[in-house]
Design an enzyme around this catalytic site. Structure first.
Site, short mmCIF file in Angstrom:
data_model
loop_
_atom_site.label_atom_id
_atom_site.label_comp_id
_atom_site.label_asym_id
_atom_site.label_seq_id
_atom_site.Cartn_x
_atom_site.Cartn_y
_atom_site.Cartn_z
N SER A 32 0.80 -1.22 0.00
CA SER A 32 0.00 0.00 0.00
C SER A 32 0.84 1.28 0.00
O SER A 32 0.30 2.38 -0.08
CB SER A 32 -0.91 0.00 1.24
OG SER A 32 -0.08 -0.02 2.41
N THR A 33 2.16 1.15 0.05
CA THR A 33 3.00 2.36 0.02
C THR A 33 3.48 2.66 -1.41
O THR A 33 3.59 3.81 -1.82
CB THR A 33 4.21 2.20 0.97
OG1 THR A 33 3.73 1.85 2.27
CG2 THR A 33 5.02 3.47 1.06
N ASP A 86 10.53 -0.44 -2.75
CA ASP A 86 9.52 -1.35 -2.22
C ASP A 86 9.19 -0.99 -0.78
O ASP A 86 9.94 -0.25 -0.12
CB ASP A 86 10.08 -2.79 -2.28
CG ASP A 86 8.98 -3.84 -2.20
OD1 ASP A 86 9.28 -5.03 -2.41
OD2 ASP A 86 7.82 -3.47 -1.90
N ASP A 89 7.46 -4.66 5.94
CA ASP A 89 6.58 -4.83 7.10
C ASP A 89 7.26 -4.36 8.37
O ASP A 89 6.60 -3.96 9.33
CB ASP A 89 6.19 -6.31 7.22
CG ASP A 89 5.41 -6.74 6.00
OD1 ASP A 89 4.39 -6.09 5.70
OD2 ASP A 89 5.86 -7.65 5.30
N GLU A 108 9.75 -9.81 -5.16
CA GLU A 108 10.34 -8.60 -4.57
C GLU A 108 11.83 -8.81 -4.32
O GLU A 108 12.65 -7.95 -4.62
CB GLU A 108 9.65 -8.26 -3.24
CG GLU A 108 8.24 -7.73 -3.41
CD GLU A 108 7.51 -7.57 -2.09
OE1 GLU A 108 7.89 -8.21 -1.09
OE2 GLU A 108 6.56 -6.76 -2.05
N LYS A 126 6.85 1.01 10.82
CA LYS A 126 7.78 -0.06 10.42
C LYS A 126 9.19 0.19 10.94
O LYS A 126 10.07 -0.64 10.73
CB LYS A 126 7.81 -0.20 8.91
CG LYS A 126 6.51 -0.18 8.11
CD LYS A 126 5.33 -0.82 8.69
CE LYS A 126 4.11 -0.91 7.78
NZ LYS A 126 4.28 -1.49 6.47
O1 DER Z 1 4.72 -7.82 1.22
C1 DER Z 1 5.55 -6.92 1.23
O2 DER Z 1 6.75 -7.05 1.57
C2 DER Z 1 5.06 -5.56 0.85
O3 DER Z 1 6.14 -4.76 0.49
C3 DER Z 1 4.21 -4.99 1.98
O4 DER Z 1 4.26 -5.77 3.14
C4 DER Z 1 4.58 -3.56 2.34
O5 DER Z 1 3.64 -3.13 3.28
P1 DER Z 1 2.82 -1.78 3.06
O6 DER Z 1 1.52 -2.17 2.49
O7 DER Z 1 2.74 -1.21 4.44
O8 DER Z 1 3.61 -0.90 2.11
#
Ligand code: DER
Length: 235
Positions: A32-33, A86, A89, A108, A126
């Site tokens: 979501s980022t 990217d 979490d 990823e 995070k």
């Molecule tokens: O799955 C992952 O690693 C994603 O990058 C995701 O966990 C990132 O989290 P976010 O929705 O808070 O950006």
């Protein structure tokens, strides 16, 4: 500022500093980022973006790129990336990350490794000293369905007593990744997270493991948007 404003702040700052005109092959993460990352890249202008290709880390990431009118690239053709951005979490003081909350961590990690520069963007939740402080769901492990029962046993033997198969919310049965695999979430005692690369290596050696949601010594920088509208940058 709320969580979304914090995500946007991290994403915009990171793009402004790490997606420069000379960067042409760009990896886009999942979650979501990263939508804020894409919107900031789009704002750099059509003309510049027509000289670039964008590689996705899964279905959601691909949709983001396509819907933004950016050019999709295939990793088979563009195997060396300039930069991959990217989410994560959780991030520790040494920039080790837990990733895989969105079950996209295999692709990823491939794109993170293939890039000259790997950048993390996240909101303040995070930003930890040690992994496992805020992220309690455990280490996401992508596994081949054939081996998931034996892996649950082996992960529990390894110290993750509450390892569980990740089940779908709007889907009966387990979550299935973009690669057709399952995900096991494997929590560990907090002391184990002090050496994330040891857990990473131990899990990776278990038969049937496809990829582990621990990204150790990969990120060059992490950008955290804070509640007060400031940005914390960790190198
Ligand atoms: O799955 C992952 O690693 C994603 O990058 C995701 O966990 C990132 O989290 P976010 O929705 O808070 O950006």
């Amino acid at each position: 500022a709320g969580i979304d404003a914090a995500k946007q702040l991290a994403a915009w700052t990171a793009v402004d500093e790490h997606v420069l005109p000379e960067h042409k092959i760009i990896g886009i993460g999942s979650g979501s980022t990263v939508p804020f990352v894409v919107e900031r890249i789009v704002a750099q202008g059509k003309e510049l973006n027509q000289t670039r290709v964008f590689l996705p880390t899964g279905f959601q990431s691909k949709e983001l790129i396509v819907n933004a009118g950016l050019t999709l690239g295939d990793i088979d053709q563009y195997s060396d990336l300039d930069v991959t951005i990217d989410g994560a979490d959780e991030v520790d003081k040494s920039l080790n990350c837990i990733k895989g909350g969105g079950a996209c961590h295999l692709r990823e990690k491939v794109l993170a490794e293939a890039a000259d520069t790997f950048i993390i963007v996240a909101d303040y939740r995070k930003n930890s000293q040690t992994l496992g402080t805020t992220w309690k769901q455990g280490v996401p492990v992508e596994v081949t369905p054939f081996a998931y029962v034996s892996l649950l046993k082996n992960l529990r033997k390894m110290g993750s007593e509450t390892a569980t198969l990740r089940m779908g919310k709007a889907k009966a049965g387990p979550v299935v990744t973009d690669n057709g695999n399952f995900v096991i979430d494997a929590p560990f005692r907090s002391t184990r997270y002090e050496k994330p690369d040891e857990i990473l290596r131990e899990i990776k050696m278990l038969t049937g493991v496809v990829e582990v949601g621990l990204f150790c010594h990969m990120a060059k920088a992490a950008y955290f948007g804070n509640e007060d509208g400031s940005v914390t940058i960790r190198l």
